[in-house]
Design a protein around this motif. Structure first.
Motif, mmCIF file in Angstrom:
data_model
loop_
_atom_site.group_PDB
_atom_site.id
_atom_site.type_symbol
_atom_site.label_atom_id
_atom_site.label_comp_id
_atom_site.label_asym_id
_atom_site.label_seq_id
_atom_site.Cartn_x
_atom_site.Cartn_y
_atom_site.Cartn_z
ATOM 1 N N LEU A 91 -2.545 23.735 -0.532
ATOM 2 C CA LEU A 91 -1.225 24.059 -0.774
ATOM 3 C C LEU A 91 -0.307 22.882 -1.001
ATOM 4 C CD1 LEU A 91 -0.899 27.007 2.044
ATOM 5 C CD2 LEU A 91 -1.745 27.166 -0.345
ATOM 6 N N TYR A 92 -0.678 21.852 -0.616
ATOM 7 C CA TYR A 92 -0.093 20.627 -0.762
ATOM 8 C C TYR A 92 0.643 20.593 -2.031
ATOM 9 C CZ TYR A 92 1.659 15.866 -0.310
ATOM 10 O OH TYR A 92 2.715 14.852 -0.508
ATOM 11 N N GLY A 93 1.894 20.350 -2.199
ATOM 12 C CA GLY A 93 2.526 20.280 -3.554
ATOM 13 C C GLY A 93 2.636 21.438 -4.166
ATOM 14 N N ARG A 94 2.125 22.753 -3.983
ATOM 15 C CA ARG A 94 2.190 23.711 -4.628
ATOM 16 C C ARG A 94 3.665 25.079 -4.081
ATOM 17 N NH1 ARG A 94 -3.010 25.166 -6.525
ATOM 18 N NH2 ARG A 94 -1.654 26.845 -7.812
ATOM 19 N N ARG A 95 3.306 25.689 -5.247
ATOM 20 C CA ARG A 95 4.519 27.079 -4.912
ATOM 21 C C ARG A 95 3.581 28.009 -4.404
ATOM 22 N NH1 ARG A 95 8.527 28.252 -9.093
ATOM 23 N NH2 ARG A 95 9.665 29.443 -7.416
ATOM 24 N N VAL A 96 3.824 28.675 -3.142
ATOM 25 C CA VAL A 96 3.031 29.869 -2.912
ATOM 26 C C VAL A 96 3.866 31.361 -2.969
ATOM 27 C CG1 VAL A 96 1.921 30.635 -0.555
ATOM 28 C CG2 VAL A 96 1.862 28.452 -1.409
ATOM 29 N N LEU A 97 3.155 32.244 -3.160
ATOM 30 C CA LEU A 97 3.701 33.505 -2.974
ATOM 31 C C LEU A 97 2.981 34.267 -2.183
ATOM 32 C CD1 LEU A 97 5.603 35.543 -4.155
ATOM 33 C CD2 LEU A 97 4.344 36.070 -5.907
ATOM 34 N N GLN A 138 1.380 22.928 5.564
ATOM 35 C CA GLN A 138 0.216 22.605 4.794
ATOM 36 C C GLN A 138 0.713 21.522 3.537
ATOM 37 O OE1 GLN A 138 -2.879 22.862 6.289
ATOM 38 N NE2 GLN A 138 -1.395 23.585 7.785
ATOM 39 N N GLY A 139 2.104 21.767 3.225
ATOM 40 C CA GLY A 139 2.534 21.029 2.207
ATOM 41 C C GLY A 139 2.988 21.671 0.930
ATOM 42 N N ALA A 140 3.283 23.202 1.142
ATOM 43 C CA ALA A 140 3.567 23.894 0.126
ATOM 44 C C ALA A 140 5.035 23.563 -0.218
ATOM 45 C CB ALA A 140 3.484 25.374 0.443
ATOM 46 N N THR A 141 5.455 23.301 -1.546
ATOM 47 C CA THR A 141 6.764 23.085 -1.878
ATOM 48 C C THR A 141 7.835 24.244 -1.790
ATOM 49 O OG1 THR A 141 6.555 23.223 -4.236
ATOM 50 C CG2 THR A 141 5.954 21.158 -3.253
ATOM 51 N N GLY A 182 8.854 40.649 11.302
ATOM 52 C CA GLY A 182 8.673 39.483 10.578
ATOM 53 C C GLY A 182 8.016 38.272 11.392
ATOM 54 N N HIS A 183 7.449 38.612 12.581
ATOM 55 C CA HIS A 183 6.888 37.633 13.419
ATOM 56 C C HIS A 183 5.687 36.883 12.694
ATOM 57 C CE1 HIS A 183 9.301 38.471 17.065
ATOM 58 N NE2 HIS A 183 9.156 39.597 16.683
ATOM 59 N N THR A 184 4.648 37.700 12.110
ATOM 60 C CA THR A 184 3.481 37.283 11.361
ATOM 61 C C THR A 184 3.905 36.459 10.304
ATOM 62 O OG1 THR A 184 2.413 39.192 12.490
ATOM 63 C CG2 THR A 184 1.136 37.794 10.643
ATOM 64 N N LEU A 185 4.789 37.162 9.402
ATOM 65 C CA LEU A 185 5.136 36.517 8.241
ATOM 66 C C LEU A 185 5.907 35.042 8.346
ATOM 67 C CD1 LEU A 185 6.429 39.281 5.742
ATOM 68 C CD2 LEU A 185 4.501 37.647 5.431
ATOM 69 N N LEU A 186 6.694 35.246 9.198
ATOM 70 C CA LEU A 186 7.352 33.851 9.712
ATOM 71 C C LEU A 186 6.491 32.833 10.112
ATOM 72 C CD1 LEU A 186 9.809 32.146 10.034
ATOM 73 C CD2 LEU A 186 10.201 32.994 12.524
ATOM 74 N N ALA A 187 5.482 33.177 10.980
ATOM 75 C CA ALA A 187 4.367 32.105 11.314
ATOM 76 C C ALA A 187 3.573 31.639 10.207
ATOM 77 C CB ALA A 187 3.588 32.830 12.396
ATOM 78 N N VAL A 188 3.258 32.563 9.361
ATOM 79 C CA VAL A 188 2.454 32.029 8.069
ATOM 80 C C VAL A 188 3.340 31.519 7.069
ATOM 81 C CG1 VAL A 188 1.353 33.363 5.964
ATOM 82 C CG2 VAL A 188 0.788 34.308 8.340
ATOM 83 N N LYS A 189 4.438 31.754 7.130
ATOM 84 C CA LYS A 189 5.372 30.772 5.976
ATOM 85 C C LYS A 189 5.712 29.379 6.552
ATOM 86 C CE LYS A 189 9.682 30.848 3.683
ATOM 87 N NZ LYS A 189 11.002 31.426 3.509
ATOM 88 N N GLN A 190 5.559 29.320 7.656
ATOM 89 C CA GLN A 190 5.733 28.277 8.300
ATOM 90 C C GLN A 190 4.446 27.133 8.250
ATOM 91 O OE1 GLN A 190 7.115 29.211 12.109
ATOM 92 N NE2 GLN A 190 9.348 28.886 11.637
ATOM 93 N N TRP A 191 3.125 28.179 8.424
ATOM 94 C CA TRP A 191 1.982 27.378 8.399
ATOM 95 C C TRP A 191 1.818 26.711 6.969
ATOM 96 C CZ3 TRP A 191 -2.142 28.186 5.309
ATOM 97 C CH2 TRP A 191 -3.488 27.432 5.669
ATOM 98 N N CYS A 192 2.324 27.508 5.905
ATOM 99 C CA CYS A 192 2.079 27.197 4.434
ATOM 100 C C CYS A 192 2.794 25.799 4.357
ATOM 101 C CB CYS A 192 2.550 28.093 3.548
ATOM 102 S SG CYS A 192 1.342 29.843 3.746
ATOM 103 N N LEU A 193 4.261 25.968 4.673
ATOM 104 C CA LEU A 193 4.971 24.738 4.625
ATOM 105 C C LEU A 193 4.597 23.582 5.217
ATOM 106 C CD1 LEU A 193 8.501 26.592 5.078
ATOM 107 C CD2 LEU A 193 7.584 25.469 2.977
#
Length: 189
Positions: free
Chosen positions: A103-109, A131-134, A118-129
């Motif tokens: 995910l580093y340097g990538r846009r993620v949908l 990992q370096g998602a922009t 939103g507990h799960t989605l927030l944790a997943v979004k934070q994990w993606c960030l």
């Protein structure tokens, strides 16, 4: 699946005590409408398209086809993180599968069936960030109408709102059943 010797509730009983909130034709139109702003926002890019299993599978597949029809290419991957494990209330986040795509340097949908609290989605979004998602955006077929959403999470692309009731169908389950129903139902109050 049985829980502590108790048989799982029957889907047929739930359907007999449920209201059809959204029919298949409305879902199809909604997903097609969602695709236009997503395709516009990612024009010229190939985002990492992360389906959140299991619930988002029907929605994600149909949305991906709508995006492809609008010329948007996607790099597919999935994740499986849950707080429910077949229950109706959430606990600690459990990762069953993390994406293999870097995910580093990538846009993620992130694509999910419902944004409830939103507990799960927030944790997943934070994990993606982490990992370096922009950029991490969320496409949710449904959002629940209530004021219990955790701070810091919202869907960037929303198909429709559903009432604050037990909803199931089109990816959402009733005790791990009914995800493949072609409509969205809510148990009667």
């Amino acid at each position: 699946m049985e829980s502590l010797g108790n048989p799982r509730p029957k889907l047929a009983d739930a359907l007999a005590n449920a209201d059809l909130l959204v029919d298949r034709a409305t879902i199809d139109r909604t997903i097609a409408q969602m695709a236009a702003p997503i395709a516009r926002d990612y024009a010229g890019e190939v985002p990492v398209y992360l389906t959140i299993m299991h619930g988002a599978l029907p929605f994600a597949g149909q949305l991906a086809l709508e995006l492809g029809a609008r010329g948007l290419d996607l790099e597919f991957d999935y994740l499986h993180a849950t707080r429910y494990r077949g229950e109706t209330t959430g606990g600690e986040l459990v990762w069953k599968h993390r994406p293999a795509t870097a995910l580093y340097g990538r846009r993620v949908l992130l694509v999910d069936d419902i944004l409830d609290e939103g507990h799960t989605l927030l944790a997943v979004k934070q994990w993606c960030l982490e990992q370096g998602a922009t950029d991490v955006r969320i496409a949710a077929l449904t959002t629940k109408q209530h004021d219990r959403c955790v701070e810091g999470i919202s869907a960037d692309y929303v198909g429709m709102q559903v009432p604050d009731r037990y909803v199931f169908g089109f990816g959402m389950d009733y005790h791990e059943q009914g995800r493949n129903l072609p409509g969205i139902y809510a148990l009667k109050d």
